[in-house]
Scaffold this motif. Structure first.
Motif, PDB file in Angstrom:
ATOM      1  N   ASN A  68       0.795  -1.236   0.000  1.00 55.57           N
ATOM      2  CA  ASN A  68       0.000   0.000   0.000  1.00 55.57           C
ATOM      3  C   ASN A  68       0.827   1.286   0.000  1.00 55.57           C
ATOM      4  OD1 ASN A  68      -2.649  -1.248   0.159  1.00 55.57           O
ATOM      5  ND2 ASN A  68      -1.939  -1.979   2.153  1.00 55.57           N
ATOM      6  N   GLU A  69       2.100   1.184   0.306  1.00 53.16           N
ATOM      7  CA  GLU A  69       2.896   2.410   0.409  1.00 53.16           C
ATOM      8  C   GLU A  69       3.992   2.489  -0.654  1.00 53.16           C
ATOM      9  OE1 GLU A  69       2.041   2.622   5.220  1.00 53.16           O
ATOM     10  OE2 GLU A  69       4.037   2.065   4.529  1.00 53.16           O
ATOM     11  N   GLN A  92      -1.307  11.145  -2.157  1.00 52.41           N
ATOM     12  CA  GLN A  92      -2.163  11.869  -1.217  1.00 52.41           C
ATOM     13  C   GLN A  92      -2.727  10.967  -0.125  1.00 52.41           C
ATOM     14  OE1 GLN A  92      -4.699  13.860  -3.981  1.00 52.41           O
ATOM     15  NE2 GLN A  92      -3.209  15.495  -4.268  1.00 52.41           N
ATOM     16  N   LEU A  93      -2.614   9.666  -0.312  1.00 57.47           N
ATOM     17  CA  LEU A  93      -3.104   8.744   0.720  1.00 57.47           C
ATOM     18  C   LEU A  93      -2.173   8.798   1.932  1.00 57.47           C
ATOM     19  CD1 LEU A  93      -3.855   5.689  -1.601  1.00 57.47           C
ATOM     20  CD2 LEU A  93      -5.531   7.309  -0.656  1.00 57.47           C
ATOM     21  N   THR A  94      -2.738   8.478   3.075  1.00 52.76           N
ATOM     22  CA  THR A  94      -1.916   8.468   4.290  1.00 52.76           C
ATOM     23  C   THR A  94      -1.028   7.225   4.297  1.00 52.76           C
ATOM     24  OG1 THR A  94      -3.755   9.482   5.410  1.00 52.76           O
ATOM     25  CG2 THR A  94      -2.037   8.554   6.819  1.00 52.76           C
ATOM     26  N   SER A  95       0.193   7.375   4.760  1.00 54.49           N
ATOM     27  CA  SER A  95       1.011   6.166   4.939  1.00 54.49           C
ATOM     28  C   SER A  95       1.269   5.976   6.433  1.00 54.49           C
ATOM     29  CB  SER A  95       2.317   6.266   4.161  1.00 54.49           C
ATOM     30  OG  SER A  95       3.017   7.400   4.528  1.00 54.49           O
ATOM     31  N   TRP A  96       1.343   4.714   6.819  1.00 55.27           N
ATOM     32  CA  TRP A  96       1.332   4.383   8.243  1.00 55.27           C
ATOM     33  C   TRP A  96       2.679   3.917   8.762  1.00 55.27           C
ATOM     34  CZ3 TRP A  96      -2.787   6.186  10.585  1.00 55.27           C
ATOM     35  CH2 TRP A  96      -3.945   6.382   9.836  1.00 55.27           C
ATOM     36  N   GLY A 100       6.298   7.800   7.798  1.00 53.20           N
ATOM     37  CA  GLY A 100       5.244   8.430   6.992  1.00 53.20           C
ATOM     38  C   GLY A 100       5.630   8.581   5.534  1.00 53.20           C
ATOM     39  N   LYS A 102       6.272   7.537   1.479  1.00 47.00           N
ATOM     40  CA  LYS A 102       5.705   6.753   0.368  1.00 47.00           C
ATOM     41  C   LYS A 102       6.793   6.598  -0.683  1.00 47.00           C
ATOM     42  CE  LYS A 102       0.908   6.727   0.385  1.00 47.00           C
ATOM     43  NZ  LYS A 102       0.533   7.799   1.309  1.00 47.00           N
ATOM     44  N   ASP A 130       7.875  13.823   1.741  1.00 40.08           N
ATOM     45  CA  ASP A 130       7.339  12.536   2.197  1.00 40.08           C
ATOM     46  C   ASP A 130       7.268  11.453   1.127  1.00 40.08           C
ATOM     47  OD1 ASP A 130       5.280  13.811   0.913  1.00 40.08           O
ATOM     48  OD2 ASP A 130       4.178  14.248   2.767  1.00 40.08           O
TER      49      ASP A 130
END
Ligand SMILES: Nc1ncnc2c1ncn2[C@@H]1O[C@H](COP(=O)(O)OP(=O)(O)OP(=O)(O)O)[C@@H](O)[C@H]1O
Ligand SMILES: [Mg+2]
Length: 303
Positions: A68-69, A92-96, A100, A102, A130
């Motif tokens: 996902n990242e 633009q999606l959040t990365s966990w 943080g 991508k 990021d």
């Protein structure tokens, strides 16, 4: 049988065979260092560019969610401006992960259209804090200068023989094949202009050695130099040599049989007592070990 390019594919950056100490040091410096400059990996075919690109996100952030990242794009398949919009949406999606970050990997990046490459420049600037962009290309001159100026650039030349020999020895050991040091050097020099090709040649060598070892006693071979007075089927297998290297069983059979038939540069000895055990003891799982390459520490010392 698993292809050797998969079986012996590096599992971490330290497993890659680099062209020189400086490149090794520079690329390894991304590992767990909290740095994530954009990079371009360029050079000839089969030197590890895509492999390094795929390993990089995990090296930079060890808890990255690779599904996902990390966005992996094949530039020769997805070429147009639409792919830049998709990259923006992804970023633009959040990365966990803990940083943080991508990652966007663009393989064969020079295949993106000029318009797409130009648009990418703006996206790289927008997500400079990021996102890490990783590009691979065989043709650096076809990559837009604006992308080059926003990236660190590394040339992945084919490694010299002395750097490849440990990989060749590792494969030979895992496959239970024997080759003398001069033969290993000769083999590596001949096929090492691409690491991919080198592994493919080692695969061919291994298949032929194992096939030879498991050949049934009565099976005649057209190219076999069968010596009439050879007492055992094994010795017949030894002299039968339709492939590029002399394949011999490690048996107390006449060594002359092994040495007389040698059309090319290397003698490969299958280090097995019997033909059947040769097939059985091939162990792809245990061979999936990582290669003891020079470590970053040693590179640093060397550098
Ligand atoms: N430097 C290397 N160290 C270890 N293995 C390598 C190296 N280069 C290539 N390989 C092996 O070859 C296979 C293919 O490598 P990879 O696809 O990364 O090459 P590439 O440089 O991207 O080639 P291309 O320019 O054709 O895209 C890898 O799966 C790996 O098994
Ligand atoms: Mg590639």
């Amino acid at each position: 049988m698993v292809a050797f390019t998969t079986k012996y594919k590096p599992k971490r950056l330290a497993d890659v065979v680099y062209p020189d100490t400086q490149t090794e040091f520079d690329i390894m410096s991304y590992e767990n260092a909290g740095r994530f400059n954009n990079i371009i990996l360029y050079g000839t075919y089969g030197t590890g560019k895509t492999t390094i690109a795929r390993l990089m996100p995990k090296a930079v952030v060890d808890d990255v969610d690779e599904d996902n990242e990390v966005d992996f794009i094949n530039g020769s398949k997805v070429r147009g401006i639409q792919c830049i919009d998709d990259i923006e949406d992804f970023l633009q999606l959040t990365s966990w992960n803990k940083k943080g970050f991508k990652f966007v990997i663009i393989d064969e990046a020079e295949q993106l259209t000029k318009q797409a490459q130009f648009a990418l420049k703006g996206v790289m600037d927008r997500f400079i804090d990021d996102a890490m962009f990783i590009f691979t290309t065989n043709h650096i001159n076809d990559l837009y200068a604006g992308i080059q100026s926003r990236s660190e650039i590394y040339l992945l030349d084919p490694p010299p023989v002395e750097r490849l020999v440990p990989l060749v020895k590792h494969v030979l050991k895992c496959e239970k094949l024997k080759m003398s040091d001069p033969q290993i050097n000769q083999f590596t020099a001949k096929y090492g202009t691409s690491v991919r090709n080198l592994l493919m040649k080692l695969e061919t060598l291994t298949i032929n050695a194992k096939r030879k070892a498991s050949q049934p006693p009565s099976t005649p071979s057209l190219s076999c130099n069968t010596t009439p007075n050879q007492p055992t089927p094994t010795s017949a297998a030894i002299t039968s040599n339709p492939v590029s290297c002399n394949t011999t069983l490690n048996q107390p059979t006449p060594s002359s049989a092994a040495t007389t038939s040698n059309p090319v540069s290397c003698n490969t000895t299958l280090n097995q007592p019997t033909p059947s055990s040769a097939a059985i003891t091939s162990n792809p799982v245990s061979c999936n070990t990582t290669l003891n390459q020079q470590t970053p520490t040693s590179s640093k010392q060397a550098a």
